[in-house]
Design a protein around this motif. Sequence first.
Motif, PDB file in Angstrom:
ATOM      1  N   ASP A  61      55.428  59.465  33.832  1.00  0.00           N
ATOM      2  CA  ASP A  61      54.420  58.540  34.353  1.00  0.00           C
ATOM      3  C   ASP A  61      53.739  57.723  33.255  1.00  0.00           C
ATOM      4  OD1 ASP A  61      53.375  57.404  36.628  1.00  0.00           O
ATOM      5  OD2 ASP A  61      51.654  58.771  36.722  1.00  0.00           O
ATOM      6  N   ALA A 110      50.530  54.552  32.935  1.00  0.00           N
ATOM      7  CA  ALA A 110      51.247  54.721  34.200  1.00  0.00           C
ATOM      8  C   ALA A 110      51.252  53.434  35.010  1.00  0.00           C
ATOM      9  CB  ALA A 110      50.622  55.856  35.012  1.00  0.00           C
ATOM     10  N   THR A 111      50.138  52.696  34.973  1.00  0.00           N
ATOM     11  CA  THR A 111      50.002  51.497  35.810  1.00  0.00           C
ATOM     12  C   THR A 111      49.378  50.365  35.004  1.00  0.00           C
ATOM     13  OG1 THR A 111      47.753  52.024  36.533  1.00  0.00           O
ATOM     14  CG2 THR A 111      49.580  52.943  37.865  1.00  0.00           C
TER      15      THR A 111
END
Length: 164
Positions: A61, A110-111
């Motif tokens: 992730d 992760a994002t």
Amino acid sequence: MVDDIDRALLAHLQHDATQSYATLGKAVGLSAGSAHDRVRKLRQRGVIRRTTVDVDPAAVDRGVSAFVMVNANSWMGDAPTRDVLAAIPEIQEAHIIAGAASLLVKIRTATTEDLQAALRRIFGIDGVTGTQAIVVLETFFERPVSVLDQDSEPHQADADAPPR
């Protein structure tokens, strides 16, 4: 600092650090004991800094990566700034650079929202005047430091090894 046998040992360890000393020694023409002794000395001298595992970032992730140029009105390489940067877990690397920016950092998150949060923390560091992020769309290879001379012949085991 290192001779050709040390370089060959390092190249084999970079390919697979779990090899036995017997396997390493055989690959470079040494006994297991001699290979072990040389690797121990390479560690003591700081040539081998650590042994680690290469983890796929997306599998844990951390699939979003970015390189961020940091502008500053003060030197970024000294404490406490260095310590503040090191405390941001998303920063994998930090480099003092010459050019338009003062610092280049590599970030994995992760994002994109997590990337934005990391950028906000960087921007909040005393002396930082701006950031410019370059988001990576795809990484098709990352190469370890080459320990073999570019014009040297690889050992037979290197020639048989799959490309990295």
